[in-house]
Motif scaffolding. Structure first.
Motif, PDB file in Angstrom:
ATOM      1  N   PRO A   1      -7.408 -40.512  20.349  1.00 51.05           N
ATOM      2  CA  PRO A   1      -6.012 -40.794  20.697  1.00 51.05           C
ATOM      3  C   PRO A   1      -5.253 -41.515  19.587  1.00 51.05           C
ATOM      4  N   THR A   2      -3.933 -41.339  19.621  1.00 55.67           N
ATOM      5  CA  THR A   2      -3.024 -42.154  18.802  1.00 55.67           C
ATOM      6  C   THR A   2      -2.715 -43.411  19.633  1.00 55.67           C
ATOM      7  N   LEU A   3      -1.620 -44.088  19.354  1.00 55.54           N
ATOM      8  CA  LEU A   3      -1.232 -45.252  20.167  1.00 55.54           C
ATOM      9  C   LEU A   3      -1.022 -44.784  21.608  1.00 55.54           C
ATOM     10  N   THR A   4      -1.746 -45.390  22.540  1.00 54.78           N
ATOM     11  CA  THR A   4      -1.730 -44.912  23.921  1.00 54.78           C
ATOM     12  C   THR A   4      -0.901 -45.852  24.788  1.00 54.78           C
ATOM     13  N   TYR A   5       0.004 -45.261  25.569  1.00 52.02           N
ATOM     14  CA  TYR A   5       0.840 -46.079  26.445  1.00 52.02           C
ATOM     15  C   TYR A   5       0.763 -45.533  27.862  1.00 52.02           C
TER      16      TYR A   5
ATOM     17  N   ASP B   1     -11.460 -52.456   9.404  1.00 49.87           N
ATOM     18  CA  ASP B   1     -12.814 -52.437   9.978  1.00 49.87           C
ATOM     19  C   ASP B   1     -12.840 -51.658  11.298  1.00 49.87           C
ATOM     20  N   TYR B   2     -11.754 -51.748  12.068  1.00 53.41           N
ATOM     21  CA  TYR B   2     -11.685 -51.059  13.358  1.00 53.41           C
ATOM     22  C   TYR B   2     -11.889 -49.550  13.131  1.00 53.41           C
ATOM     23  N   PHE B   3     -11.104 -48.972  12.233  1.00 54.77           N
ATOM     24  CA  PHE B   3     -11.164 -47.521  12.021  1.00 54.77           C
ATOM     25  C   PHE B   3     -12.482 -47.114  11.347  1.00 54.77           C
TER      26      PHE B   3
ATOM     27  N   ALA C   1     -15.410 -48.712  11.737  1.00 57.03           N
ATOM     28  CA  ALA C   1     -16.450 -48.794  12.776  1.00 57.03           C
ATOM     29  C   ALA C   1     -16.365 -47.582  13.705  1.00 57.03           C
ATOM     30  N   LYS C   2     -15.150 -47.157  14.021  1.00 55.44           N
ATOM     31  CA  LYS C   2     -14.982 -45.975  14.884  1.00 55.44           C
ATOM     32  C   LYS C   2     -15.552 -44.723  14.207  1.00 55.44           C
ATOM     33  N   ALA C   3     -15.346 -44.618  12.877  1.00 56.85           N
ATOM     34  CA  ALA C   3     -15.861 -43.455  12.143  1.00 56.85           C
ATOM     35  C   ALA C   3     -17.391 -43.460  12.155  1.00 56.85           C
TER      36      ALA C   3
ATOM     37  N   VAL D   1     -19.234 -50.750  34.857  1.00 55.20           N
ATOM     38  CA  VAL D   1     -18.325 -51.850  34.529  1.00 55.20           C
ATOM     39  C   VAL D   1     -19.091 -53.152  34.399  1.00 55.20           C
ATOM     40  N   ARG D   2     -18.441 -54.086  33.717  1.00 56.24           N
ATOM     41  CA  ARG D   2     -19.058 -55.413  33.604  1.00 56.24           C
ATOM     42  C   ARG D   2     -18.940 -56.157  34.924  1.00 56.24           C
ATOM     43  N   ARG D   3     -17.782 -56.033  35.563  1.00 58.78           N
ATOM     44  CA  ARG D   3     -17.636 -56.665  36.878  1.00 58.78           C
ATOM     45  C   ARG D   3     -16.626 -55.890  37.721  1.00 58.78           C
TER      46      ARG D   3
ATOM     47  N   THR E   1     -16.990 -45.108  31.752  1.00 55.69           N
ATOM     48  CA  THR E   1     -17.074 -46.550  31.502  1.00 55.69           C
ATOM     49  C   THR E   1     -15.693 -47.161  31.735  1.00 55.69           C
ATOM     50  N   GLY E   2     -15.688 -48.326  32.375  1.00 53.40           N
ATOM     51  CA  GLY E   2     -14.442 -49.094  32.491  1.00 53.40           C
ATOM     52  C   GLY E   2     -13.329 -48.424  33.275  1.00 53.40           C
ATOM     53  N   ALA E   3     -13.632 -47.927  34.497  1.00 52.77           N
ATOM     54  CA  ALA E   3     -12.587 -47.247  35.291  1.00 52.77           C
ATOM     55  C   ALA E   3     -11.535 -48.227  35.820  1.00 52.77           C
ATOM     56  N   PHE E   4     -11.744 -49.528  35.631  1.00 49.99           N
ATOM     57  CA  PHE E   4     -10.704 -50.479  36.033  1.00 49.99           C
ATOM     58  C   PHE E   4      -9.933 -50.973  34.817  1.00 49.99           C
ATOM     59  N   SER E   5     -10.262 -50.418  33.657  1.00 51.37           N
ATOM     60  CA  SER E   5      -9.498 -50.725  32.453  1.00 51.37           C
ATOM     61  C   SER E   5      -8.502 -49.590  32.207  1.00 51.37           C
ATOM     62  N   PHE E   6      -7.938 -49.519  31.009  1.00 56.36           N
ATOM     63  CA  PHE E   6      -6.749 -48.675  30.794  1.00 56.36           C
ATOM     64  C   PHE E   6      -7.076 -47.172  30.776  1.00 56.36           C
ATOM     65  N   THR E   7      -7.688 -46.702  29.697  1.00 56.12           N
ATOM     66  CA  THR E   7      -7.956 -45.261  29.574  1.00 56.12           C
ATOM     67  C   THR E   7      -9.000 -44.807  30.602  1.00 56.12           C
ATOM     68  N   GLY E   8      -9.997 -45.650  30.851  1.00 57.98           N
ATOM     69  CA  GLY E   8     -11.047 -45.308  31.827  1.00 57.98           C
ATOM     70  C   GLY E   8     -10.457 -45.077  33.207  1.00 57.98           C
TER      71      GLY E   8
ATOM     72  N   HIS F   1     -15.802 -47.322  26.007  1.00 58.82           N
ATOM     73  CA  HIS F   1     -16.140 -48.692  25.603  1.00 58.82           C
ATOM     74  C   HIS F   1     -15.724 -48.987  24.163  1.00 58.82           C
ATOM     75  N   TRP F   2     -14.992 -50.058  23.986  1.00 57.81           N
ATOM     76  CA  TRP F   2     -14.645 -50.536  22.646  1.00 57.81           C
ATOM     77  C   TRP F   2     -13.980 -51.898  22.772  1.00 57.81           C
ATOM     78  N   ILE F   3     -13.766 -52.570  21.640  1.00 58.96           N
ATOM     79  CA  ILE F   3     -13.023 -53.839  21.680  1.00 58.96           C
ATOM     80  C   ILE F   3     -11.797 -53.693  20.780  1.00 58.96           C
TER      81      ILE F   3
ATOM     82  N   ARG G   1      -7.788 -60.292  29.995  1.00 60.03           N
ATOM     83  CA  ARG G   1      -8.320 -59.054  30.556  1.00 60.03           C
ATOM     84  C   ARG G   1      -9.758 -58.780  30.099  1.00 60.03           C
ATOM     85  N   HIS G   2     -10.026 -59.034  28.824  1.00 60.98           N
ATOM     86  CA  HIS G   2     -11.308 -58.560  28.295  1.00 60.98           C
ATOM     87  C   HIS G   2     -12.213 -59.612  27.674  1.00 60.98           C
ATOM     88  N   PHE G   3     -11.691 -60.816  27.438  1.00 55.48           N
ATOM     89  CA  PHE G   3     -12.531 -61.780  26.716  1.00 55.48           C
ATOM     90  C   PHE G   3     -12.826 -63.053  27.501  1.00 55.48           C
TER      91      PHE G   3
HETATM   92  N1  LIG Z   1      -5.082 -48.306  23.802  1.00 52.62           N
HETATM   93  C1  LIG Z   1      -4.760 -47.623  22.719  1.00 52.62           C
HETATM   94  O1  LIG Z   1      -3.603 -47.616  22.247  1.00 52.62           O
HETATM   95  C2  LIG Z   1      -5.792 -46.772  22.012  1.00 52.62           C
HETATM   96  C3  LIG Z   1      -5.398 -45.985  20.922  1.00 52.62           C
HETATM   97  C4  LIG Z   1      -6.342 -45.193  20.273  1.00 52.62           C
HETATM   98  C5  LIG Z   1      -7.658 -45.195  20.713  1.00 52.62           C
HETATM   99  N2  LIG Z   1      -8.019 -45.951  21.764  1.00 52.62           N
HETATM  100  C6  LIG Z   1      -9.416 -45.912  22.173  1.00 52.62           C
HETATM  101  O2  LIG Z   1      -9.492 -45.597  23.552  1.00 52.62           O
HETATM  102  C7  LIG Z   1     -10.631 -46.235  24.126  1.00 52.62           C
HETATM  103  C8  LIG Z   1     -10.184 -47.024  25.339  1.00 52.62           C
HETATM  104  O3  LIG Z   1      -9.180 -47.938  24.925  1.00 52.62           O
HETATM  105  P1  LIG Z   1      -8.383 -48.789  26.002  1.00 52.62           P
HETATM  106  O4  LIG Z   1      -7.192 -49.339  25.312  1.00 52.62           O
HETATM  107  O5  LIG Z   1      -8.229 -48.001  27.241  1.00 52.62           O
HETATM  108  O6  LIG Z   1      -9.436 -49.961  26.189  1.00 52.62           O
HETATM  109  P2  LIG Z   1      -9.624 -51.122  27.199  1.00 52.62           P
HETATM  110  O7  LIG Z   1      -8.852 -50.920  28.434  1.00 52.62           O
HETATM  111  O8  LIG Z   1      -9.334 -52.352  26.425  1.00 52.62           O
HETATM  112  O9  LIG Z   1     -11.202 -51.114  27.478  1.00 52.62           O
HETATM  113  C9  LIG Z   1     -12.032 -50.034  27.307  1.00 52.62           C
HETATM  114  C10 LIG Z   1     -13.452 -50.381  27.652  1.00 52.62           C
HETATM  115  O10 LIG Z   1     -14.026 -51.321  26.742  1.00 52.62           O
HETATM  116  C11 LIG Z   1     -14.506 -52.450  27.442  1.00 52.62           C
HETATM  117  N3  LIG Z   1     -14.152 -53.679  26.731  1.00 52.62           N
HETATM  118  C12 LIG Z   1     -12.929 -54.026  26.266  1.00 52.62           C
HETATM  119  N4  LIG Z   1     -12.964 -55.239  25.700  1.00 52.62           N
HETATM  120  C13 LIG Z   1     -14.230 -55.675  25.845  1.00 52.62           C
HETATM  121  C14 LIG Z   1     -14.893 -56.884  25.489  1.00 52.62           C
HETATM  122  N5  LIG Z   1     -14.250 -57.880  24.906  1.00 52.62           N
HETATM  123  N6  LIG Z   1     -16.212 -56.994  25.750  1.00 52.62           N
HETATM  124  C15 LIG Z   1     -16.865 -55.990  26.372  1.00 52.62           C
HETATM  125  N7  LIG Z   1     -16.293 -54.823  26.751  1.00 52.62           N
HETATM  126  C16 LIG Z   1     -14.989 -54.682  26.494  1.00 52.62           C
HETATM  127  C17 LIG Z   1     -13.855 -52.429  28.807  1.00 52.62           C
HETATM  128  O11 LIG Z   1     -14.745 -53.005  29.717  1.00 52.62           O
HETATM  129  P3  LIG Z   1     -14.255 -53.703  31.064  1.00 52.62           P
HETATM  130  O12 LIG Z   1     -13.476 -52.692  31.817  1.00 52.62           O
HETATM  131  O13 LIG Z   1     -15.519 -54.068  31.756  1.00 52.62           O
HETATM  132  O14 LIG Z   1     -13.415 -54.895  30.639  1.00 52.62           O
HETATM  133  C18 LIG Z   1     -13.646 -50.961  29.040  1.00 52.62           C
HETATM  134  O15 LIG Z   1     -14.801 -50.378  29.569  1.00 52.62           O
HETATM  135  C19 LIG Z   1     -11.240 -47.104  23.025  1.00 52.62           C
HETATM  136  O16 LIG Z   1     -12.294 -46.396  22.446  1.00 52.62           O
HETATM  137  C20 LIG Z   1     -10.108 -47.266  22.028  1.00 52.62           C
HETATM  138  O17 LIG Z   1     -10.583 -47.438  20.714  1.00 52.62           O
HETATM  139  C21 LIG Z   1      -7.132 -46.766  22.434  1.00 52.62           C
END
Ligand SMILES: NC(=O)c1ccc[n+]([C@@H]2O[C@H](COP(=O)([O-])OP(=O)(O)OC[C@H]3O[C@@H](n4cnc5c(N)ncnc54)[C@H](OP(=O)(O)O)[C@@H]3O)[C@@H](O)[C@H]2O)c1
Length: 301
Positions: free
Chosen positions: A143-147, A119-121, A123-125, A31-33, A6-13, A71-73, A298-300
């Motif tokens: 993951p921890t804080l991802t950079y 609520d974030y943590f 909901a993840k649990a 992906v959404r788009r 999911t989301g190969a054009f986003s960060f972790t994906g 996928h997450w927000i 990026r996402h909203f």
């Molecule tokens: N970044 C961090 O520091 C970090 C740390 C710990 C855990 N994580 C976990 O790692 C995973 C990926 O995180 P990431 O930072 O790589 O996430 P991201 O780039 O923000 O997005 C991950 C995915 O979620 C979708 N998404 C994000 N916001 C959305 C919205 N408002 N509405 C609908 N879909 C949305 C994206 O879809 P589109 O590509 O279509 O936008 C993408 O597929 C998540 O489960 C997150 O909880 C991240």
């Protein structure tokens, strides 16, 4: 072998898809788009599919070996809530079951727990529980804080450091974090995908730093002197909100401040990531924080 991400054009994906391609796998991304510029140059199949459309998801997952779910927000906004993110992920899991996907790799967060303070943590649990109950062969990667290139949090922290002589630290700055590079998260996820047993693993980097050390390290990497101003968390949140008005974004949320100051972004296990933040930041000093990366754009929006 075909895998789905999911989301190969986003960060972790993006990092997971790149890693799979390096390993000689075929990749389809949900992906959404489609982006205007494809960073993979047509090397992955793009399925523009809504996570609300179960039949379409099931069709796209036909023939898939492993599904990597990112996928997450980052925060709730309007109708886009953590409940909705859970519901959408459950639909994706149901589609994977119907399409007889061999394995699910689910990206969660370190220290996700029903008793967590945000609520974030929580909901993840809850979602982790549903993955465990899914009946699918699965791995939960936390993951921890991802950079890394394309991140939002570390980049924007450097953006602030480049523009202001002082940095408002929430609280005493002595709480800890253990950042992990996104390519290390991808490696850990793909390794977990290649296995057959149900497993849960943190994805954490090799260094544990206090928040003060973290900010100083980044400032030094980009050649900036910084004056750390410790302040009550609510005040630093207020300052970040003011800055947010300027860039039309949310720089920091109250749940992120709570998670940071509670040292939740630290793993209890041995670190599986190998990239050192100092090395990476030095290698990317030229680009770090030059441009602002907007979560809302990026996402909203
Ligand atoms: N970044 C961090 O520091 C970090 C740390 C710990 C855990 N994580 C976990 O790692 C995973 C990926 O995180 P990431 O930072 O790589 O996430 P991201 O780039 O923000 O997005 C991950 C995915 O979620 C979708 N998404 C994000 N916001 C959305 C919205 N408002 N509405 C609908 N879909 C949305 C994206 O879809 P589109 O590509 O279509 O936008 C993408 O597929 C998540 O489960 C997150 O909880 C991240």
């Amino acid at each position: 072998m075909l895998d789905a991400v999911t989301g190969a054009f986003s960060f972790t994906g993006h990092a997971i898809a790149a890693r799979l391609l390096d390993d000689g796998r075929q990749v389809v991304t949900l992906v959404r788009r489609r982006p205007v510029v494809d960073p993979f140059h047509d090397r992955i199949r793009v399925a523009e599919t809504s996570l609300d459309d179960l039949p379409a998801l099931t069709a796209e997952l036909q023939g898939v070996d492993t599904l990597y779910n990112t996928h997450w927000i980052r925060f709730e906004r309007g109708d886009v809530t953590f409940e909705l993110a859970i519901a959408r992920t459950l639909r994706l899991i149901e589609a994977a079951r119907r399409a007889e996907v061999r394995r699910l790799v689910h990206i969660s967060v370190v220290n996700a727990s029903e008793s967590a303070p945000t609520d974030y943590f929580i909901a993840k649990a809850r979602l982790e529980d549903r993955v465990r109950e899914s009946g699918l062969s699965h791995a939960i990667v936390r993951p921890t804080l991802t950079y890394g290139e394309g991140d939002i949090l570390v980049n924007n922290l450097c953006w602030v450091l480049r523009r202001f002589p002082a940095f408002g630290v929430p609280g005493d700055g002595r709480y800890r974090l253990q950042p992990v590079h996104v390519d290390d998260v991808a490696t850990i996820a793909v390794r977990a995908g290649n296995r057959g047993d149900d497993l849960e693993t943190d994805a954490a980097g090799p260094d544990i730093l206090t928040f003060d050390e973290f900010v100083r390290l980044l400032a030094k990497s980009i050649g900036r002197r910084v004056w750390l101003v410790h302040m009550p968390p609510m005040l630093s949140l207020g300052a970040s909100r003011m800055l947010g008005l300027l860039v039309r974004d949310l720089l920091l949320t109250s749940h992120e401040v709570t998670e940071l100051t509670a040292s939740l972004l630290v793993s209890n296990g041995p670190p599986a990531g190998t990239t050192r933040l100092a090395d990476w930041a030095a290698a990317h000093a030229g680009q770090l924080g030059r441009d602002y990366h907007s979560e809302l754009d990026r996402h909203f929006r």
